[in-house]
Write a protein that holds these residues in place. Structure first.
Motif, PDB file in Angstrom:
ATOM      1  N   LEU A 153     -45.745  29.086  14.100  1.00 22.56           N
ATOM      2  CA  LEU A 153     -46.365  30.399  14.013  1.00 22.56           C
ATOM      3  C   LEU A 153     -45.840  31.206  12.829  1.00 22.56           C
ATOM      4  O   LEU A 153     -46.521  32.118  12.346  1.00 22.56           O
ATOM      5  N   THR A 154     -44.638  30.870  12.355  1.00 22.79           N
ATOM      6  CA  THR A 154     -44.158  31.479  11.113  1.00 22.79           C
ATOM      7  C   THR A 154     -45.102  31.125   9.967  1.00 22.79           C
ATOM      8  O   THR A 154     -45.455  31.982   9.142  1.00 22.79           O
ATOM      9  N   ILE A 155     -45.521  29.875   9.919  1.00 21.70           N
ATOM     10  CA  ILE A 155     -46.488  29.449   8.891  1.00 21.70           C
ATOM     11  C   ILE A 155     -47.803  30.206   9.060  1.00 21.70           C
ATOM     12  O   ILE A 155     -48.382  30.712   8.092  1.00 21.70           O
TER      13      ILE A 155
ATOM     14  N   PRO B 259     -46.335  29.419  -0.802  1.00 21.91           N
ATOM     15  CA  PRO B 259     -45.731  28.275  -0.097  1.00 21.91           C
ATOM     16  C   PRO B 259     -44.213  28.240  -0.222  1.00 21.91           C
ATOM     17  O   PRO B 259     -43.519  27.872   0.741  1.00 21.91           O
ATOM     18  N   GLN B 260     -43.666  28.615  -1.373  1.00 25.22           N
ATOM     19  CA  GLN B 260     -42.216  28.617  -1.548  1.00 25.22           C
ATOM     20  C   GLN B 260     -41.545  29.615  -0.607  1.00 25.22           C
ATOM     21  O   GLN B 260     -40.511  29.326   0.004  1.00 25.22           O
ATOM     22  N   GLU B 261     -42.142  30.790  -0.474  1.00 24.34           N
ATOM     23  CA  GLU B 261     -41.580  31.808   0.432  1.00 24.34           C
ATOM     24  C   GLU B 261     -41.669  31.361   1.882  1.00 24.34           C
ATOM     25  O   GLU B 261     -40.753  31.606   2.679  1.00 24.34           O
TER      26      GLU B 261
ATOM     27  N   TYR C  58     -34.566  29.137   7.241  1.00 28.09           N
ATOM     28  CA  TYR C  58     -33.647  30.235   7.569  1.00 28.09           C
ATOM     29  C   TYR C  58     -32.987  30.839   6.328  1.00 28.09           C
ATOM     30  O   TYR C  58     -31.834  31.257   6.372  1.00 28.09           O
ATOM     31  N   GLN C  59     -33.737  30.908   5.225  1.00 30.80           N
ATOM     32  CA  GLN C  59     -33.237  31.614   4.049  1.00 30.80           C
ATOM     33  C   GLN C  59     -33.775  33.037   3.984  1.00 30.80           C
ATOM     34  O   GLN C  59     -33.340  33.836   3.169  1.00 30.80           O
ATOM     35  N   ARG C  60     -34.750  33.350   4.817  1.00 27.00           N
ATOM     36  CA  ARG C  60     -35.317  34.677   4.974  1.00 27.00           C
ATOM     37  C   ARG C  60     -36.021  34.702   6.326  1.00 27.00           C
ATOM     38  O   ARG C  60     -36.034  33.695   7.046  1.00 27.00           O
ATOM     39  N   PHE C  61     -36.631  35.823   6.681  1.00 27.06           N
ATOM     40  CA  PHE C  61     -37.262  35.940   7.990  1.00 27.06           C
ATOM     41  C   PHE C  61     -38.677  36.478   7.858  1.00 27.06           C
ATOM     42  O   PHE C  61     -38.998  37.207   6.909  1.00 27.06           O
ATOM     43  N   ALA C  62     -39.499  36.124   8.841  1.00 34.31           N
ATOM     44  CA  ALA C  62     -40.829  36.704   8.946  1.00 34.31           C
ATOM     45  C   ALA C  62     -40.705  38.050   9.681  1.00 34.31           C
ATOM     46  O   ALA C  62     -39.645  38.668   9.674  1.00 34.31           O
ATOM     47  N   ILE C  63     -41.774  38.497  10.341  1.00 33.50           N
ATOM     48  CA  ILE C  63     -41.714  39.765  11.083  1.00 33.50           C
ATOM     49  C   ILE C  63     -42.250  39.585  12.495  1.00 33.50           C
ATOM     50  O   ILE C  63     -41.516  39.671  13.474  1.00 33.50           O
ATOM     51  N   TRP C  64     -43.534  39.321  12.601  1.00 36.16           N
ATOM     52  CA  TRP C  64     -44.197  39.400  13.897  1.00 36.16           C
ATOM     53  C   TRP C  64     -43.782  38.305  14.870  1.00 36.16           C
ATOM     54  O   TRP C  64     -43.881  38.492  16.079  1.00 36.16           O
ATOM     55  N   VAL C  65     -43.323  37.166  14.394  1.00 36.91           N
ATOM     56  CA  VAL C  65     -42.975  36.070  15.303  1.00 36.91           C
ATOM     57  C   VAL C  65     -41.469  35.960  15.544  1.00 36.91           C
ATOM     58  O   VAL C  65     -41.022  35.044  16.237  1.00 36.91           O
ATOM     59  N   GLU C  66     -40.685  36.889  15.010  1.00 35.54           N
ATOM     60  CA  GLU C  66     -39.233  36.742  15.095  1.00 35.54           C
ATOM     61  C   GLU C  66     -38.695  36.833  16.515  1.00 35.54           C
ATOM     62  O   GLU C  66     -37.639  36.286  16.821  1.00 35.54           O
TER      63      GLU C  66
END
Length: 368
Positions: free
Chosen positions: A107-109, A118-120, A127-135
């Motif tokens: 769901l992060t994708i 795609p790189q981000e 785990y080099q950064r985070f999403a928002i809505w699925v965290e």
């Protein structure tokens, strides 16, 4: 009278407590409404009357969701701790954690496809950064991998230490977040106690809510079956929730509307701060009390919400796919609709989510 040295009294309940499903369903429904607005319109486009009171009420969602997580752990699994069946139950919880972890990454994708390169997306998956809505799903995945190992310790703790534990852990989390450098790793800090630059849910930062849920779950196991004791439990939860809300009101006396607007804008949500948490937890406790008060009858009257709460993972998957993959990416629905229209879409998604879960359940029954 309950002695402060007493260990948990954990009789098994004869039937599923649908009030817990209802409370979880309310949490998810509020989350769907919030995600529909932020995912299709953007918070900055919401009019003032939408922020307060409408969007403000969705702030009960996260605390209620985590609280119910602890309650469900207590009701379904604490009575099995120490029994010959416990290793199997522990393995079941950990496998569920791995399943949730898979869907968190998938769901992060889905969430990031319309917004990022795609790189981000790859960096987020690693785990080099985070999403928002699925965290919030990432929080549950990690929690289910380690909490089963500490539940036996919880069952050996006297009551005074179980009551004190949420306070101690909460203070420790705040101290670490503010004063410990975590060896220069913002990611590790965010995963454990949260970081202002990352929208995530810290394991230690949110553990006090899980512990509160465990305590409420213990009370449900002991007292939910008898009407008189259930009334006392409901009154206690409602009273504590009201006390939290009064505490928030006391902090807001100088500028009440400004404080409400700040909560609606998520000020103090990540990392958690006192005003936001007083409001969010207070509302969550009151909702939980009302669900327990209504019991099976309320769960029946609000059947779509109860259905959603009975299968939280499928509900979460459905609404994220609907908002970000179907509406935002495939149909190009980003900032196309007005705020009232987006609210209508959110309410429709709540009903569609309930229908989807009921349909899948019916297919399974027919295929047996």
């Amino acid at each position: 009278m309950i002695g402060l040295s007493q260990r948990p009294q954990l009789p098994s309940l004869p039937a599923r407590v649908e009030a817990i499903d209802l409370a979880r369903g309310i949490a998810i429904a509020l989350m769907i409404l919030s995600h529909a607005v932020s995912g299709l319109l953007g918070i900055r486009q919401v009019p003032d009357w939408g922020m307060v009171p409408i969007h403000l009420f969705t702030k009960f969602s996260s605390s209620l969701f985590i609280l119910v997580f602890g309650i469900a752990l207590a009701v379904a699994f604490l009575p099995k701790v120490g029994t010959p069946d416990w290793p199997k139950r522990r393995r079941k919880l950990m496998l569920r954690g791995l399943e949730v972890l898979f869907w968190y990454k998938a769901l992060t994708i889905v969430e990031m496809l319309p917004l990022f390169t795609p790189q981000e997306i790859l960096e987020t998956l690693l785990y080099q950064r985070f999403a928002i809505w699925v965290e919030i799903l990432g929080f549950y995945a990690l929690a289910l991998l380690w909490l089963p190992w500490v539940l036996p310790l919880w069952c050996r703790m006297p009551l005074w230490s179980r009551l004190l534990a949420p306070v101690v852990v909460g203070v420790l989390s705040v101290m670490l977040e503010r004063h410990f450098h975590f060896w220069g790793s913002e990611i590790f800090k965010a995963l454990l106690v949260e970081d202002a630059d990352h929208y995530t849910w810290g394991q230690l930062a949110r553990l006090p809510l899980v512990m509160m849920g465990l305590l409420i779950g213990e009370a449900i196991l002991r007292w939910y079956g008898e009407p008189a004791s259930r009334w006392r439990l409901v009154g206690c939860l409602a009273g504590v929730g009201a006390l939290f809300l009064v505490g928030f009101a006391a902090l807001s006396l100088s500028e009440p509307y400004a404080m409400l607007l700040a909560v609606a804008w998520n000020d103090g949500k990540h990392p958690p701060e006192v005003p936001f948490m007083l409001f969010s937890i207070g509302g969550a406790l009151v909702i939980m009390a009302l669900c327990l008060l209504g019991g099976q009858r309320a769960a029946l009257w609000l059947k779509p919400l109860t259905v959603i709460g009975s299968d939280a993972l499928r509900a979460f998957i459905f609404h994220i796919v609907a908002i970000f993959l179907v509406l935002r990416l495939l149909l190009g629905a980003w900032q196309v609709y007005s705020y009232p229209q987006v609210l209508g879409i959110g309410l429709g998604l709540i009903l569609l989510t309930a229908g989807w879960i009921a349909l899948i359940r019916r297919f399974r029954e027919l295929s047996r």
